[in-house]
Write a protein that holds these residues in place. Structure first.
Motif, mmCIF file in Angstrom:
data_model
loop_
_atom_site.group_PDB
_atom_site.id
_atom_site.type_symbol
_atom_site.label_atom_id
_atom_site.label_comp_id
_atom_site.label_asym_id
_atom_site.label_seq_id
_atom_site.Cartn_x
_atom_site.Cartn_y
_atom_site.Cartn_z
ATOM 1 N N VAL A 107 1.003 -1.240 -0.006
ATOM 2 C CA VAL A 107 0.102 -0.093 0.071
ATOM 3 C C VAL A 107 0.895 1.258 -0.054
ATOM 4 C CG1 VAL A 107 -1.840 1.277 1.546
ATOM 5 C CG2 VAL A 107 -1.937 -1.060 1.138
ATOM 6 N N LEU A 108 1.971 1.326 0.815
ATOM 7 C CA LEU A 108 2.894 2.438 0.615
ATOM 8 C C LEU A 108 3.582 2.671 -0.552
ATOM 9 C CD1 LEU A 108 4.669 1.985 4.207
ATOM 10 C CD2 LEU A 108 2.748 3.569 3.556
ATOM 11 N N VAL A 109 4.029 1.526 -1.081
ATOM 12 C CA VAL A 109 4.451 1.516 -2.396
ATOM 13 C C VAL A 109 3.754 2.214 -3.465
ATOM 14 C CG1 VAL A 109 5.376 0.182 -4.435
ATOM 15 C CG2 VAL A 109 6.286 -0.257 -2.159
ATOM 16 N N ASP A 110 2.403 1.646 -3.361
ATOM 17 C CA ASP A 110 1.459 2.103 -4.412
ATOM 18 C C ASP A 110 1.002 3.570 -4.341
ATOM 19 O OD1 ASP A 110 1.285 -0.344 -5.626
ATOM 20 O OD2 ASP A 110 -0.564 -0.801 -4.483
ATOM 21 N N ALA A 111 0.931 4.127 -2.820
ATOM 22 C CA ALA A 111 0.570 5.289 -2.591
ATOM 23 C C ALA A 111 2.018 6.369 -3.115
ATOM 24 C CB ALA A 111 0.691 5.525 -1.175
ATOM 25 N N LEU A 112 3.034 5.844 -2.903
ATOM 26 C CA LEU A 112 4.318 6.620 -3.542
ATOM 27 C C LEU A 112 4.328 6.689 -4.784
ATOM 28 C CD1 LEU A 112 6.476 8.313 -2.655
ATOM 29 C CD2 LEU A 112 8.038 6.346 -2.416
ATOM 30 N N GLU A 113 4.090 5.640 -5.562
ATOM 31 C CA GLU A 113 4.050 5.621 -6.958
ATOM 32 C C GLU A 113 2.969 6.738 -7.533
ATOM 33 O OE1 GLU A 113 3.697 1.725 -7.985
ATOM 34 O OE2 GLU A 113 5.674 1.256 -7.948
ATOM 35 N N ARG A 114 1.757 6.820 -7.101
ATOM 36 C CA ARG A 114 0.803 7.731 -7.345
ATOM 37 C C ARG A 114 1.000 8.816 -7.030
ATOM 38 N NH1 ARG A 114 -2.632 3.824 -4.981
ATOM 39 N NH2 ARG A 114 -3.022 5.153 -3.070
ATOM 40 N N ASP A 115 1.704 9.339 -6.016
ATOM 41 C CA ASP A 115 2.254 10.563 -5.545
ATOM 42 C C ASP A 115 2.948 11.213 -6.728
ATOM 43 O OD1 ASP A 115 2.508 12.843 -4.411
ATOM 44 O OD2 ASP A 115 3.436 11.970 -2.460
ATOM 45 N N LEU A 116 3.956 10.303 -7.102
ATOM 46 C CA LEU A 116 5.107 10.612 -8.024
ATOM 47 C C LEU A 116 4.544 10.877 -9.228
ATOM 48 C CD1 LEU A 116 7.731 8.086 -6.933
ATOM 49 C CD2 LEU A 116 8.126 10.644 -6.709
ATOM 50 N N THR A 117 3.369 10.110 -9.650
ATOM 51 C CA THR A 117 2.896 10.111 -11.159
ATOM 52 C C THR A 117 1.826 11.246 -11.009
ATOM 53 O OG1 THR A 117 1.489 8.483 -10.724
ATOM 54 C CG2 THR A 117 3.406 7.985 -11.850
ATOM 55 N N GLY A 118 1.595 11.795 -9.893
ATOM 56 C CA GLY A 118 0.671 13.100 -9.994
ATOM 57 C C GLY A 118 1.227 14.305 -10.744
ATOM 58 N N ASP A 119 2.407 14.470 -10.914
ATOM 59 C CA ASP A 119 3.002 15.423 -11.547
ATOM 60 C C ASP A 119 2.891 15.152 -13.118
ATOM 61 O OD1 ASP A 119 4.827 17.249 -13.172
ATOM 62 O OD2 ASP A 119 5.951 17.588 -11.084
ATOM 63 N N PRO A 120 2.556 15.999 -14.041
ATOM 64 C CA PRO A 120 2.438 15.663 -15.451
ATOM 65 C C PRO A 120 3.675 15.368 -16.270
ATOM 66 C CG PRO A 120 1.965 17.872 -15.192
ATOM 67 C CD PRO A 120 1.948 17.459 -13.684
ATOM 68 N N ARG A 121 4.888 15.783 -15.566
ATOM 69 C CA ARG A 121 6.393 15.576 -16.072
ATOM 70 C C ARG A 121 6.588 14.044 -15.908
ATOM 71 N NH1 ARG A 121 8.619 20.706 -12.968
ATOM 72 N NH2 ARG A 121 7.405 19.746 -11.600
ATOM 73 N N VAL A 122 6.158 13.406 -14.810
ATOM 74 C CA VAL A 122 6.475 12.116 -14.572
ATOM 75 C C VAL A 122 5.460 11.069 -15.196
ATOM 76 C CG1 VAL A 122 6.676 10.434 -12.774
ATOM 77 C CG2 VAL A 122 7.119 12.701 -12.454
ATOM 78 N N ARG A 123 5.956 10.232 -16.399
ATOM 79 C CA ARG A 123 5.148 9.501 -16.874
ATOM 80 C C ARG A 123 4.738 8.378 -16.463
ATOM 81 N NH1 ARG A 123 3.020 12.820 -20.540
ATOM 82 N NH2 ARG A 123 4.511 13.749 -21.911
ATOM 83 N N ARG A 124 5.867 7.613 -15.807
ATOM 84 C CA ARG A 124 5.534 6.343 -14.944
ATOM 85 C C ARG A 124 6.452 6.427 -13.505
ATOM 86 N NH1 ARG A 124 5.709 4.588 -19.976
ATOM 87 N NH2 ARG A 124 7.920 4.444 -20.143
ATOM 88 N N ALA A 125 6.270 5.703 -12.678
ATOM 89 C CA ALA A 125 7.202 5.595 -11.412
ATOM 90 C C ALA A 125 7.251 4.216 -11.021
ATOM 91 C CB ALA A 125 6.597 6.471 -10.342
#
Length: 186
Positions: A107-125
């Protein structure tokens, strides 16, 4: 081991191999003062000692070769595998009051990946947690848009990691971030 440590390790190994090869080449051409290109590289005293140790010299060379091969295999194995063993299960923290807080690592990993991809400059995390739960190692790979400015992305990743540390209640012991330009889009 960080990317910089890997580069340093392989640079040292490469320099040692180049130095050994260059020395052997210089000696074989007789370019050293007082050197004879037709003489044995190891010298007559060492060759006599090698011949005196007759049946054991071959065994010693075989053991040295096997140990060197095992060391090289272990080094390559460590270089080519994924970072550590992924942290799975629950992160457990004692609370101020009686009881514990338990968080699923996925859950923590998924949350951090979602937070990182919240910026339009980041395509995937991609995030991997390793190590001990109170101070896990965090490995992050972000694929950036071709027009992304790295200073803005760096601030975004730093803020996301700070939010992760606050939410999880644990500070990363090691943080490794790899940023790549996504080749799929212009």
């Amino acid at each position: 081991m960080t990317d910089a440590a890997h580069r340093l390790l392989w640079t040292i190994v490469a320099l040692l191999l180049v130095a050994g090869g260059t020395t052997a080449l210089v000696v074989s051409f007789g370019a050293l003062p007082g050197g004879d290109p037709d003489a044995a590289l190891l010298g007559s005293g060492l060759l006599d000692a090698w011949r005196l140790a007759a049946p054991w010299n071959t065994l010693a060379a075989a053991v040295a070769g096997v140990l060197t091969a095992l060391a090289g295999q272990r080094l390559l194995d460590r270089e080519l595998r994924r970072p550590g063993r992924a942290l799975c299960g629950m992160l457990s923290h004692p609370g101020r009051h009686p009881g514990r807080t338990r968080l699923a690592a996925e859950v923590l990993v998924d949350a951090l990946e979602r937070d990182l991809t919240g910026d339009p400059r980041v395509r995937r995390a991609r995030v991997v947690l390793t190590g001990a739960p109170p101070r896990p190692d965090v490995w992050i790979r972000v694929d950036l848009a071709a027009d992304a400015r790295t200073d803005g992305v760096r601030e975004h990743v730093d803020a996301a990691v700070r939010r992760f540390a606050t939410t999880a209640g644990c500070e990363p012991a090691h943080l490794d971030v790899t940023a790549r330009i996504d080749p799929g889009r212009p």
